[in-house]
Design a protein around this motif. Structure first.
Motif, PDB file in Angstrom:
ATOM      1  N   MET A  62       0.831  -1.201   0.000  1.00  0.00           N
ATOM      2  CA  MET A  62       0.000   0.000   0.000  1.00  0.00           C
ATOM      3  C   MET A  62       0.868   1.255   0.000  1.00  0.00           C
ATOM      4  SD  MET A  62      -3.142  -1.059   2.523  1.00  0.00           S
ATOM      5  CE  MET A  62      -4.027   0.427   2.108  1.00  0.00           C
ATOM      6  N   ALA A  63       1.962   1.245   0.796  1.00  0.00           N
ATOM      7  CA  ALA A  63       2.880   2.390   0.773  1.00  0.00           C
ATOM      8  C   ALA A  63       3.529   2.543  -0.595  1.00  0.00           C
ATOM      9  CB  ALA A  63       3.948   2.223   1.859  1.00  0.00           C
ATOM     10  N   TRP A  64       3.865   1.414  -1.212  1.00  0.00           N
ATOM     11  CA  TRP A  64       4.467   1.455  -2.551  1.00  0.00           C
ATOM     12  C   TRP A  64       3.487   2.030  -3.578  1.00  0.00           C
ATOM     13  CZ3 TRP A  64       8.916   1.223  -5.018  1.00  0.00           C
ATOM     14  CH2 TRP A  64       8.931   0.934  -6.377  1.00  0.00           C
ATOM     15  N   ASP A  65       2.226   1.591  -3.548  1.00  0.00           N
ATOM     16  CA  ASP A  65       1.236   2.128  -4.474  1.00  0.00           C
ATOM     17  C   ASP A  65       1.019   3.624  -4.247  1.00  0.00           C
ATOM     18  OD1 ASP A  65       0.934  -0.331  -5.615  1.00  0.00           O
ATOM     19  OD2 ASP A  65      -0.778  -0.911  -4.383  1.00  0.00           O
ATOM     20  N   ALA A  66       0.999   4.037  -2.964  1.00  0.00           N
ATOM     21  CA  ALA A  66       0.852   5.467  -2.682  1.00  0.00           C
ATOM     22  C   ALA A  66       2.048   6.259  -3.213  1.00  0.00           C
ATOM     23  CB  ALA A  66       0.698   5.685  -1.171  1.00  0.00           C
ATOM     24  N   LEU A  67       3.250   5.727  -3.032  1.00  0.00           N
ATOM     25  CA  LEU A  67       4.445   6.391  -3.564  1.00  0.00           C
ATOM     26  C   LEU A  67       4.422   6.434  -5.090  1.00  0.00           C
ATOM     27  CD1 LEU A  67       7.240   4.981  -1.227  1.00  0.00           C
ATOM     28  CD2 LEU A  67       6.263   7.281  -1.218  1.00  0.00           C
ATOM     29  N   VAL A  68       3.919   5.364  -5.717  1.00  0.00           N
ATOM     30  CA  VAL A  68       3.824   5.362  -7.186  1.00  0.00           C
ATOM     31  C   VAL A  68       2.880   6.440  -7.674  1.00  0.00           C
ATOM     32  CG1 VAL A  68       3.006   4.011  -9.146  1.00  0.00           C
ATOM     33  CG2 VAL A  68       4.506   2.950  -7.474  1.00  0.00           C
ATOM     34  N   VAL A  69       1.712   6.539  -7.032  1.00  0.00           N
ATOM     35  CA  VAL A  69       0.745   7.572  -7.429  1.00  0.00           C
ATOM     36  C   VAL A  69       1.328   8.966  -7.208  1.00  0.00           C
ATOM     37  CG1 VAL A  69      -1.524   8.545  -6.923  1.00  0.00           C
ATOM     38  CG2 VAL A  69      -1.217   6.059  -7.028  1.00  0.00           C
ATOM     39  N   ALA A  70       1.961   9.171  -6.030  1.00  0.00           N
ATOM     40  CA  ALA A  70       2.573  10.480  -5.765  1.00  0.00           C
ATOM     41  C   ALA A  70       3.707  10.773  -6.742  1.00  0.00           C
ATOM     42  CB  ALA A  70       3.091  10.527  -4.325  1.00  0.00           C
ATOM     43  N   GLY A  71       4.493   9.736  -7.061  1.00  0.00           N
ATOM     44  CA  GLY A  71       5.577   9.932  -8.012  1.00  0.00           C
ATOM     45  C   GLY A  71       5.079  10.282  -9.400  1.00  0.00           C
ATOM     46  N   ARG A  72       4.006   9.616  -9.849  1.00  0.00           N
ATOM     47  CA  ARG A  72       3.437   9.958 -11.155  1.00  0.00           C
ATOM     48  C   ARG A  72       2.898  11.380 -11.165  1.00  0.00           C
ATOM     49  NH1 ARG A  72       0.030   4.376 -12.515  1.00  0.00           N
ATOM     50  NH2 ARG A  72       1.872   3.040 -12.884  1.00  0.00           N
ATOM     51  N   PHE A  73       2.220  11.776 -10.084  1.00  0.00           N
ATOM     52  CA  PHE A  73       1.700  13.147 -10.015  1.00  0.00           C
ATOM     53  C   PHE A  73       2.833  14.165 -10.031  1.00  0.00           C
ATOM     54  CE2 PHE A  73       0.481  16.807  -7.386  1.00  0.00           C
ATOM     55  CZ  PHE A  73      -0.592  17.283  -8.119  1.00  0.00           C
ATOM     56  N   LEU A  74       3.871  13.925  -9.203  1.00  0.00           N
ATOM     57  CA  LEU A  74       5.006  14.842  -9.193  1.00  0.00           C
ATOM     58  C   LEU A  74       5.741  14.845 -10.528  1.00  0.00           C
ATOM     59  CD1 LEU A  74       6.478  14.205  -5.634  1.00  0.00           C
ATOM     60  CD2 LEU A  74       5.153  16.169  -6.400  1.00  0.00           C
ATOM     61  N   GLY A 271      -1.710  -6.180  -3.771  1.00  0.00           N
ATOM     62  CA  GLY A 271      -2.013  -5.290  -4.890  1.00  0.00           C
ATOM     63  C   GLY A 271      -3.504  -5.152  -5.104  1.00  0.00           C
ATOM     64  N   HIS A 272      -4.220  -6.292  -5.068  1.00  0.00           N
ATOM     65  CA  HIS A 272      -5.676  -6.239  -5.215  1.00  0.00           C
ATOM     66  C   HIS A 272      -6.317  -5.473  -4.061  1.00  0.00           C
ATOM     67  CE1 HIS A 272      -5.819  -8.866  -8.696  1.00  0.00           C
ATOM     68  NE2 HIS A 272      -5.031  -9.751  -8.080  1.00  0.00           N
ATOM     69  N   ILE A 273      -5.817  -5.729  -2.835  1.00  0.00           N
ATOM     70  CA  ILE A 273      -6.373  -5.019  -1.678  1.00  0.00           C
ATOM     71  C   ILE A 273      -6.089  -3.523  -1.784  1.00  0.00           C
ATOM     72  CG2 ILE A 273      -6.220  -4.790   0.819  1.00  0.00           C
ATOM     73  CD1 ILE A 273      -5.651  -7.771   0.979  1.00  0.00           C
ATOM     74  N   SER A 274      -4.849  -3.197  -2.185  1.00  0.00           N
ATOM     75  CA  SER A 274      -4.490  -1.782  -2.335  1.00  0.00           C
ATOM     76  C   SER A 274      -5.329  -1.113  -3.413  1.00  0.00           C
ATOM     77  CB  SER A 274      -3.001  -1.667  -2.671  1.00  0.00           C
ATOM     78  OG  SER A 274      -2.649  -0.329  -2.906  1.00  0.00           O
ATOM     79  N   LEU A 275      -5.575  -1.850  -4.515  1.00  0.00           N
ATOM     80  CA  LEU A 275      -6.434  -1.294  -5.571  1.00  0.00           C
ATOM     81  C   LEU A 275      -7.842  -1.056  -5.053  1.00  0.00           C
ATOM     82  CD1 LEU A 275      -6.764  -0.512  -8.552  1.00  0.00           C
ATOM     83  CD2 LEU A 275      -7.277  -2.924  -9.040  1.00  0.00           C
ATOM     84  N   ALA A 276      -8.362  -2.026  -4.292  1.00  0.00           N
ATOM     85  CA  ALA A 276      -9.705  -1.856  -3.736  1.00  0.00           C
ATOM     86  C   ALA A 276      -9.755  -0.685  -2.760  1.00  0.00           C
ATOM     87  CB  ALA A 276     -10.143  -3.143  -3.041  1.00  0.00           C
ATOM     88  N   VAL A 277      -8.717  -0.564  -1.905  1.00  0.00           N
ATOM     89  CA  VAL A 277      -8.681   0.559  -0.950  1.00  0.00           C
ATOM     90  C   VAL A 277      -8.577   1.880  -1.703  1.00  0.00           C
ATOM     91  CG1 VAL A 277      -7.297   1.614   0.871  1.00  0.00           C
ATOM     92  CG2 VAL A 277      -7.749  -0.829   0.925  1.00  0.00           C
ATOM     93  N   GLY A 278      -7.751   1.902  -2.758  1.00  0.00           N
ATOM     94  CA  GLY A 278      -7.634   3.124  -3.548  1.00  0.00           C
ATOM     95  C   GLY A 278      -8.943   3.508  -4.204  1.00  0.00           C
ATOM     96  N   ARG A 279      -9.649   2.510  -4.770  1.00  0.00           N
ATOM     97  CA  ARG A 279     -10.946   2.803  -5.371  1.00  0.00           C
ATOM     98  C   ARG A 279     -11.955   3.270  -4.319  1.00  0.00           C
ATOM     99  NH1 ARG A 279     -11.592  -2.329  -9.578  1.00  0.00           N
ATOM    100  NH2 ARG A 279      -9.994  -1.634 -11.074  1.00  0.00           N
ATOM    101  N   PHE A 280     -11.905   2.643  -3.117  1.00  0.00           N
ATOM    102  CA  PHE A 280     -12.805   3.072  -2.041  1.00  0.00           C
ATOM    103  C   PHE A 280     -12.513   4.511  -1.632  1.00  0.00           C
ATOM    104  CE2 PHE A 280     -13.376   3.601   2.562  1.00  0.00           C
ATOM    105  CZ  PHE A 280     -14.758   3.490   2.639  1.00  0.00           C
ATOM    106  N   LEU A 281     -11.211   4.848  -1.476  1.00  0.00           N
ATOM    107  CA  LEU A 281     -10.854   6.221  -1.112  1.00  0.00           C
ATOM    108  C   LEU A 281     -11.238   7.203  -2.211  1.00  0.00           C
ATOM    109  CD1 LEU A 281      -7.362   5.678   0.561  1.00  0.00           C
ATOM    110  CD2 LEU A 281      -9.557   6.107   1.686  1.00  0.00           C
ATOM    111  N   ALA A 282     -11.036   6.774  -3.490  1.00  0.00           N
ATOM    112  CA  ALA A 282     -11.427   7.655  -4.600  1.00  0.00           C
ATOM    113  C   ALA A 282     -12.933   7.875  -4.612  1.00  0.00           C
ATOM    114  CB  ALA A 282     -10.953   7.058  -5.926  1.00  0.00           C
ATOM    115  N   THR A 283     -13.701   6.781  -4.395  1.00  0.00           N
ATOM    116  CA  THR A 283     -15.165   6.911  -4.335  1.00  0.00           C
ATOM    117  C   THR A 283     -15.595   7.775  -3.158  1.00  0.00           C
ATOM    118  OG1 THR A 283     -15.336   4.703  -5.318  1.00  0.00           O
ATOM    119  CG2 THR A 283     -17.308   5.610  -4.282  1.00  0.00           C
ATOM    120  N   LEU A 284     -14.931   7.556  -1.988  1.00  0.00           N
ATOM    121  CA  LEU A 284     -15.265   8.367  -0.817  1.00  0.00           C
ATOM    122  C   LEU A 284     -14.949   9.835  -1.064  1.00  0.00           C
ATOM    123  CD1 LEU A 284     -16.188   8.345   2.153  1.00  0.00           C
ATOM    124  CD2 LEU A 284     -13.781   8.002   2.800  1.00  0.00           C
TER     125      LEU A 284
END
Length: 382
Positions: A62-74, A271-284
């Protein structure tokens, strides 16, 4: 879960152990698992290892996915524009000046130096070789062929004449060589053949016996040491390797393989759990911030804007256009009044302007056409 699957698949394997092939003969079926006979121990190791690996890997993924998203944005917002700016600045500060220096300074200087070297070195060297060294070489060749060769032949003829005088010296040389042979060489050969050679053979035989004795002793000692080392070190080491290290290595290999598989499996599940959490946070985030803002824009701000536009902005714009139109008309009337006043003042000072005299033209006035009976045509004019 894997244990239940293996137990459920057990009777099916037993029933399908012997299967007839196309010719009606029973075909052998390989028993056991495809991974080499995994049993209850492997399954018992696999389940807790996968659970622990999932618990450990999930925060990391989950930390890796968050860093990837932040890295892509930056990268899209900051790094890529800054990199392009730095690249352009580097080209402007380093590449383009060196290119200009090479193209407009060094290349012309190199061509100038090449032309200068050709004029100052190559051309004089070619001229010196062609007009100095070549004639000098031809002169030396002519001197060797026409002068030195005849002189050498003459000197050789003189020496042949002096060879007859040397015949007496040859006889003296023959006598001296015979005396040296029979007084020195023959005794030395006899001494070498009948004295030194037997003594050397005896010494060599004694040295060979001593070497054989020493080799035999060394071979026996080496053989004894070999068997001692083999019995005391090699055989225990082989036994330890075969009966201790090999089972431990197989066990560690199974554990390591299961740990690697568990890490891979946990990484995929994380990865699947992180994707689901990311989609949940995006939906929220969408339902908490985006949808209220969109509803506010559509349901509140847009009607208010329409009301403001219809009730305030459009009348104000119409009033502004009317004011502008009236202002332009007033300015036009003022300009016309000023123009009339200026014309009246000019007439008061200078009087009425003279009327222009009307000159008769050869061309018919207005829309009247030319005719052959008219005296104003080009053929019948006065």
């Amino acid at each position: 879960m894997d244990l239940e699957k293996s137990q459920a698949a057990g009777p099916a394997r037993e029933e399908s152990d012997v299967r007839p092939d196309r010719r009606g003969e029973p075909a052998p079926v390989v028993r056991g698992d495809a991974r080499g006979g995994e049993g209850c121990l492997v399954t018992a190791i696999r389940l807790p290892v996968r659970i622990v690996a999932l618990v450990v890997v999930l925060p990391v993924r989950m930390a890796w996915d968050a860093l990837v998203v932040a890295g892509r944005f930056l990268n899209d917002v900051l790094f890529r524009p800054v990199g392009r700016a730095l690249l352009w600045l580097g080209r402007a500060l380093f590449v383009w000046p060196f290119v200009g220096l090479w193209r407009y300074v060094l290349v012309p200087l190199g061509k100038g130096f090449a032309w200068l070297g050709h004029v100052l070195l190559v051309v004089p060297a070619v001229w010196f070789h062609r007009y100095v060294l070549t004639p000098l070489g031809h002169a030396v060749e002519w001197l060797y062929a026409r002068v030195l060769t005849p002189i050498g032949h003459g000197v050789l003829w003189v020496l042949r004449g002096l060879g007859a005088v040397g015949a007496v010296g040859l006889g003296v040389w023959t006598v001296v060589s015979w005396l040296v042979r029979y007084l020195v060489v023959v005794p030395a050969v006899w001494l070498y053949t009948w004295v030194l050679t037997p003594v050397g053979h005896a010494v060599a035989w004694c040295a060979g016996g001593v070497a054989w004795l020493v080799g035999t002793l060394v071979t026996g000692i080496g053989t004894a040491l070999y068997w001692i080392v083999r019995i005391l070190l090699v055989l225990p080491a082989l036994a330890v390797r075969r009966w201790v290290l090999a089972p431990i290595g197989r066990f560690l290999a199974v554990v390591g393989r299961e740990i690697v598989d568990a890490l891979g499996h946990a990484w995929r599940i994380a990865g699947h759990i992180s994707l689901a959490v990311g989609r949940f946070l995006a939906t929220l985030l969408r339902w908490v911030f985006v949808e209220p803002v969109r509803w506010m824009y559509r349901s509140v701000l847009t009607p208010i804007g329409h009301v403001v536009r219809e009730a305030v902005l459009r009348p104000v714009a119409e009033a502004a256009r009317g004011v502008g139109r009236a202002t332009r008309q007033a300015l036009a009337a003022a300009r016309e009044s000023v123009r009339q006043a200026r014309a009246d003042f000019r007439r008061m000072l200078f009087g009425e302007p003279g009327k222009a005299q009307i000159t008769h033209r050869r061309e018919p006035p207005g829309r009247e056409r030319r005719t052959l009976g008219s005296s104003k045509t080009a053929l019948t004019k006065d």
